[in-house]
Enzyme design. Structure first.
Site, PDB file in Angstrom:
ATOM      1  N   CYS A 131       6.329   0.293   7.225  1.00 52.14           N
ATOM      2  CA  CYS A 131       5.317   1.180   6.784  1.00 52.14           C
ATOM      3  C   CYS A 131       6.783   1.240   5.861  1.00 52.14           C
ATOM      4  O   CYS A 131       7.998   1.647   6.678  1.00 52.14           O
ATOM      5  CB  CYS A 131       5.289   2.478   7.248  1.00 52.14           C
ATOM      6  SG  CYS A 131       4.826   4.367   6.034  1.00 52.14           S
ATOM      7  N   LEU A 132       6.801   2.306   4.763  1.00 49.96           N
ATOM      8  CA  LEU A 132       7.806   2.065   4.056  1.00 49.96           C
ATOM      9  C   LEU A 132       8.205   3.148   4.108  1.00 49.96           C
ATOM     10  O   LEU A 132       9.601   4.293   4.000  1.00 49.96           O
ATOM     11  CB  LEU A 132       7.161   2.527   1.840  1.00 49.96           C
ATOM     12  CG  LEU A 132       7.280   1.363   1.393  1.00 49.96           C
ATOM     13  CD1 LEU A 132       6.084   1.206  -0.194  1.00 49.96           C
ATOM     14  CD2 LEU A 132       8.208   0.075   1.108  1.00 49.96           C
ATOM     15  N   HIS A 175      -2.463   8.163   7.076  1.00 50.74           N
ATOM     16  CA  HIS A 175      -1.494   8.348   6.755  1.00 50.74           C
ATOM     17  C   HIS A 175      -1.910   9.750   5.244  1.00 50.74           C
ATOM     18  O   HIS A 175      -2.077  10.978   5.776  1.00 50.74           O
ATOM     19  CB  HIS A 175      -0.873   8.461   4.717  1.00 50.74           C
ATOM     20  CG  HIS A 175       0.639   6.615   5.055  1.00 50.74           C
ATOM     21  ND1 HIS A 175       1.181   7.539   5.870  1.00 50.74           N
ATOM     22  CD2 HIS A 175       0.447   5.955   5.585  1.00 50.74           C
ATOM     23  CE1 HIS A 175       2.437   6.292   6.692  1.00 50.74           C
ATOM     24  NE2 HIS A 175       1.577   5.501   5.688  1.00 50.74           N
ATOM     25  N   GLY A 210       0.812  -1.119  -0.216  1.00 46.15           N
ATOM     26  CA  GLY A 210       0.516  -0.154   0.347  1.00 46.15           C
ATOM     27  C   GLY A 210       0.893   1.107  -0.143  1.00 46.15           C
ATOM     28  O   GLY A 210       1.820   1.086   0.358  1.00 46.15           O
ATOM     29  N   GLN A 229       3.437   9.872   0.881  1.00 45.55           N
ATOM     30  CA  GLN A 229       4.868   9.522   1.108  1.00 45.55           C
ATOM     31  C   GLN A 229       5.324   9.797   0.336  1.00 45.55           C
ATOM     32  O   GLN A 229       6.464   8.960  -0.209  1.00 45.55           O
ATOM     33  CB  GLN A 229       3.829   7.609   1.007  1.00 45.55           C
ATOM     34  CG  GLN A 229       3.776   7.279   2.225  1.00 45.55           C
ATOM     35  CD  GLN A 229       3.257   5.916   2.565  1.00 45.55           C
ATOM     36  OE1 GLN A 229       2.288   5.402   2.094  1.00 45.55           O
ATOM     37  NE2 GLN A 229       4.319   4.588   3.071  1.00 45.55           N
ATOM     38  N   HIS A 259      -4.219   1.016   7.416  1.00 44.53           N
ATOM     39  CA  HIS A 259      -2.569   2.010   7.485  1.00 44.53           C
ATOM     40  C   HIS A 259      -3.037   2.697   6.582  1.00 44.53           C
ATOM     41  O   HIS A 259      -2.271   4.378   7.545  1.00 44.53           O
ATOM     42  CB  HIS A 259      -2.234   1.015   7.713  1.00 44.53           C
ATOM     43  CG  HIS A 259      -0.862   0.965   7.270  1.00 44.53           C
ATOM     44  ND1 HIS A 259       0.540   0.856   7.945  1.00 44.53           N
ATOM     45  CD2 HIS A 259      -0.042   2.065   6.561  1.00 44.53           C
ATOM     46  CE1 HIS A 259       1.195   1.656   7.881  1.00 44.53           C
ATOM     47  NE2 HIS A 259       1.407   2.155   7.103  1.00 44.53           N
ATOM     48  N   GLU A 260      -3.445   2.819   5.682  1.00 46.21           N
ATOM     49  CA  GLU A 260      -2.853   4.643   4.616  1.00 46.21           C
ATOM     50  C   GLU A 260      -3.951   5.346   4.501  1.00 46.21           C
ATOM     51  O   GLU A 260      -3.759   6.466   4.022  1.00 46.21           O
ATOM     52  CB  GLU A 260      -3.052   3.318   2.519  1.00 46.21           C
ATOM     53  CG  GLU A 260      -2.547   2.584   2.683  1.00 46.21           C
ATOM     54  CD  GLU A 260      -1.128   2.411   2.596  1.00 46.21           C
ATOM     55  OE1 GLU A 260      -0.535   3.533   2.806  1.00 46.21           O
ATOM     56  OE2 GLU A 260      -0.740   1.403   2.721  1.00 46.21           O
TER      57      GLU A 260
HETATM   58 NI    NI Z   1       2.737   3.344   5.580  1.00 47.60          NI
END
Ligand code: NI
Length: 171
Positions: free
Chosen positions: A93-94, A139, A46, A51, A135-136
């Protein structure tokens, strides 16, 4: 399509509330394409627009990155209902490299969103897709999964988070 460099914790855009998309044009489709390519390249399931440095309510989700049929391209997504049952699952998370931790979230949610043409959609989801979507969407509200960790775990990762933020601010 082109890949976009990721924003890492310490970058203020990750803490901003994303803006609602009002214009459904070519540049929105391009943003979604680029986000899908970036997500695949980075090995994520995701990715939210902040991000990649864009503070807009846009996210891509794919629990099976190689399978285009499981890909969700979300514009202006919102959770309109959540089930009572919760579960604890380890997340990463990236934008927070090297840190993972257990997060409690509802299992079932009802998701409303628009596609890139502005058509409205609604669906009930559970399992891993529900987890990634939640989660997204965090963000898009400026929330990171690390905010949702237990107090003890937050204490454990405090130094690592600080170091990541320090490196981000140097760039
Ligand atoms: Ni994330």
């Amino acid at each position: 399509m082109s890949r976009i460099n990721l924003k890492i914790v310490g970058d203020s855009i990750l803490r901003k509330k994303a803006e609602k998309v009002e214009v459904f044009d070519e540049s929105l489709s391009k943003l979604l394409d680029d986000m899908v390519e970036t997500m695949i390249f980075e090995g994520g399931v995701g990715l939210a627009a902040p991000q990649v440095g864009v503070s807009k309510m846009v996210a891509v989700v794919n629990p099976e990155p190689e399978n285009s049929e499981t890909l969700l391209r979300l514009v202006n997504p919102k959770i309109t209902e959540t089930g009572a049952e919760t579960e604890c699952i380890e997340e990463g998370c990236l934008s927070v490299p090297g840190i993972r931790g257990n997060v409690i979230r509802p299992v079932v949610i009802v998701l409303e969103y628009q596609d890139e043409k502005g058509n409205a959609a609604k669906m009930q989801i559970d399992g891993i897709v529900s987890r990634i979507v939640q989660h997204e969407l965090d963000h898009l509200a400026g929330v990171l999964f690390t905010d949702r960790l237990s107090f003890a775990k937050k204490m454990m990762i405090k130094g690592k988070l600080k170091e990541l933020a320090r490196r981000t601010k140097q760039e």
